[in-house]
Scaffold this active site. Sequence first.
Site, PDB file in Angstrom:
ATOM      1  N   GLY A 306       0.836  -1.196   0.000  1.00 32.00           N
ATOM      2  CA  GLY A 306       0.000   0.000   0.000  1.00 32.00           C
ATOM      3  C   GLY A 306       0.868   1.241   0.000  1.00 32.00           C
ATOM      4  CD  GLU A 307       4.247   2.643   2.788  1.00 31.99           C
ATOM      5  OE1 GLU A 307       5.477   2.767   2.602  1.00 31.99           O
ATOM      6  OE2 GLU A 307       3.746   2.418   3.908  1.00 31.99           O
TER       7      GLU A 307
END
Length: 340
Positions: A306-307
Amino acid sequence: MTIKPPVDFADFHRLVASLPAGDEAAAAAATARDAVLTKPPGALGRLESLAVWLARWQGRARPRAESVKVAVFAGNHGIAAAGVSPFPATVTAQMVANFAAGGAAINALARGIGAELTVVPLELDRPTADFRDRPALDEGEFIAAVAAGFAVVTEGIDLLCIGEMGIGNTTAAAALCAGLFGGDAAGWVGPGTGATGPVLAAKIAAVETAAAFHRAATRDPLDLARRLGGRELAAMLGACLAARLARIPVVLDGYVTTAAVAPLALVTPGGLDHVVAGHCSAEPAHRRLLERLSLAPLLDLGMRLGEASGAALAAAVVKAAARTHDEMASFAEAGVDGKE
């Protein structure tokens, strides 16, 4: 450039229903230029179509991807209290602090491509409601989160990368996909941050209950985004919508990001034509979702962080597409014989 966010849910529907088209003249000019560059036709593979895609959405025959913004939205979820993640909800704020200190993977990746990194925490001290028997957000909360996404779309961006952070948000993504597309809840659920055994079972049960409850109330994709998503998902939807209104191309990150913007494709034909999927993550349902949306990922590296990490890596490929298209010589300019 000022892209005004929606003031209420009716205004949000109006914006989604009136998305601008791309610039076909710019795309045609880019295609014509590609045909005379010093290479066999199609030799650069997908880099060629990426350059044309950029041209279409930027409205210029020689597109650029030098000014890249990476926007990471963070939110907390009431469903996390149901034991759907092996990590506590406190990790969301701790990771936001890590982003601010420059110590996360996305900090290194954004620096590596010369991108501006913007991190937007969204009321981390106020998780969404447990969406198994009520909407995750009321209309005012949802529109406020959408507006936070609009705010990251500023003048001068060539390319926008979108990602997220939020304990419990793969459960929200799975619930939203089950709500939008139907099917067995287990088919939309994956391990996320490492759910196994009883935690994974709790996650599947939560998704099954939530999707059934909210599908009985509405089939409107935008309302399902409010009911089954979260603040960071709503913000990513807002950022993607604002980018379309500003004709800025977008690179999506993983499963949660793709789920967040999926309603645009279901409400308006071509609603995601201005995006590319940065990668296919290791979250099992991501590939299934990409296929549903007819999005071919640029990378497939087994990532599941993610991120916006996968989106940032993919942005390097998009930058390469723009540079080769702009900087290569034509056959005439190079004095090279073309195809007879």
